[in-house]
Design an enzyme around this catalytic site. Sequence first.
Site, PDB file in Angstrom:
ATOM      1  N   LYS A 101       0.856  -1.188   0.000  1.00 39.05           N
ATOM      2  CA  LYS A 101       0.000   0.000   0.000  1.00 39.05           C
ATOM      3  C   LYS A 101       0.890   1.236   0.000  1.00 39.05           C
ATOM      4  O   LYS A 101       1.977   1.219   0.609  1.00 39.05           O
ATOM      5  CB  LYS A 101      -0.888  -0.049   1.246  1.00 39.05           C
ATOM      6  CG  LYS A 101      -1.966   1.019   1.300  1.00 39.05           C
ATOM      7  CD  LYS A 101      -2.839   0.800   2.537  1.00 39.05           C
ATOM      8  CE  LYS A 101      -3.991   1.781   2.630  1.00 39.05           C
ATOM      9  NZ  LYS A 101      -4.838   1.505   3.824  1.00 39.05           N
ATOM     10  N   SER A 128      -9.670   1.237   2.862  1.00 34.24           N
ATOM     11  CA  SER A 128      -8.834   2.109   2.051  1.00 34.24           C
ATOM     12  C   SER A 128      -7.720   1.372   1.311  1.00 34.24           C
ATOM     13  O   SER A 128      -7.122   1.931   0.400  1.00 34.24           O
ATOM     14  CB  SER A 128      -8.200   3.180   2.947  1.00 34.24           C
ATOM     15  OG  SER A 128      -7.347   2.573   3.919  1.00 34.24           O
ATOM     16  N   SER A 145      -9.729  -1.427   6.920  1.00 33.53           N
ATOM     17  CA  SER A 145      -9.214  -1.187   5.569  1.00 33.53           C
ATOM     18  C   SER A 145      -8.513  -2.345   4.891  1.00 33.53           C
ATOM     19  O   SER A 145      -8.159  -2.239   3.722  1.00 33.53           O
ATOM     20  CB  SER A 145      -8.260   0.000   5.587  1.00 33.53           C
ATOM     21  OG  SER A 145      -9.009   1.180   5.547  1.00 33.53           O
TER      22      SER A 145
END
Length: 479
Positions: free
Chosen positions: A77, A152, A176
Amino acid sequence: MSAPWLDRSAAEIAAGVREGKVTGKAMVEDCFARQHEVRVGADGLNCLLAADRDASLRELERKPVGGKLAGVPVVLKDNIATTVLTTSCGSRILEGYVSPFDATVAVRLRKEGAILVGKANMDEFAMGSSTEHSAFGPCRNPLDPSRVPGGSSGGSAAAVAAGVVPIALGSETGGSVRQPAAFCGIVGVKPTYGRVSRYGLVAFASSLDNVGVFGRTVDDAALALEVVAGDDTAHDATSAPLPAPSLRDGVRDLRGVVIGLPAEYFPPSLPAAIREKCDRAIEALRERGATVRDVALPHTEYAIPAYYIIAPAECASNLARFDGVRYGLRLEGDGLRGMYEATRRGGFGAEVTRRILLGTYVLSAGYYDAYYRKAMQVRALIRQDFDRVWASGVHALFTPTTPTPAFPIGAISDPYEMYLSDVFTVTANLAEVPAMSLPIGRVGGLPVGGQVIAPKFAEPAMFRVAYALEHGLGREALA
Ligand code: GLN
């Protein structure tokens, strides 16, 4: 052309590389061919914000290939700091930013032979549930590109679901990793708070943040977690001084295991089709020998309100560092104050701005007691709910991961409605316990995730339940 090795598990790829059946170089080449084929850029899934084939190949040259993840391509990420590729956090304010150091998790992956092949799209600073709040455009769900991949960590989940990499890292503050895993039909794990080092993870809400892992299978998620977990107190004061747990013992039965079903996670509003998939999963747990019983977590209804005070408060404090002086973007204005204002106004998107405003408000003199302190008290009650359930002899909980499958891009414009998609996941972050999502079936072609929650540092028990459930459902999990 599809690369068959890339479709295998991380464990198989690593074994293949160690045994000389396939080379790390071939894995990198195949991964980039796949990236091209499934269109990971802005004109397609938009799941990767940065990727550089030559850099990945160079990384390979710098070290002997071996280790638990030998030659396995991985995606991180974009809020996990790496010295190769940029770390933008999905934000204009850090666009093009290159970290001077590597996050501990990146170092540990590399040490075991994994090869970084991209940085994944995300909601700006990890604030969101759909990866629509990225400054670089929304990410798409590979199973239905008109829908969100969740967020996310949507880019990481989409990259795994699209077959670009077998494993990826994301981050969790309130769901997330688990929520995008559920939306994309893969496995996503949020470890116990402190289990995995956050050194090099850009902070959102420090009392809730965790690094989490994605895999296509429970075993790959276990392997990835074994590699990144463990003591890093030298770099991260919140790191637990415990060795990485051993998760891959292969136990597939649940005799002697008590699994609780919290009533609050099966409300009447839960769509019948999701309820049905959960019922089937619960049956599979029973078939494997588990004892299943109803339990109560009575303060669950206060989790979202408490989370959306605590997380913005901590984000307002953490994001104060992005001021145009030390990192990334700088926009000139009238004097120093004008420069701060111009930089922050131009650099942050709407959701991040909303949270900074909200967080600054709840921490301000006169409101701190009414909001932040109160929310922390509610958090203690939520934690006690879990403690009581564990004390009653329950080893793990089973729940749905999300109240709905993946929703269409653009369908949720009201921030509060978006916040509600975290209703079953924020509790584990508030209580600091480990939790994971795995596929339990499909509804209208869209994946449904089941969640397993365990006591603090009981990742081995959590994985035992997940292995058994995955094995018990077999192909049903994909149907
Ligand atoms: N969706 C939640 C939020 O917007 C959780 C995000 C996260 O876990 N990083 O805050």
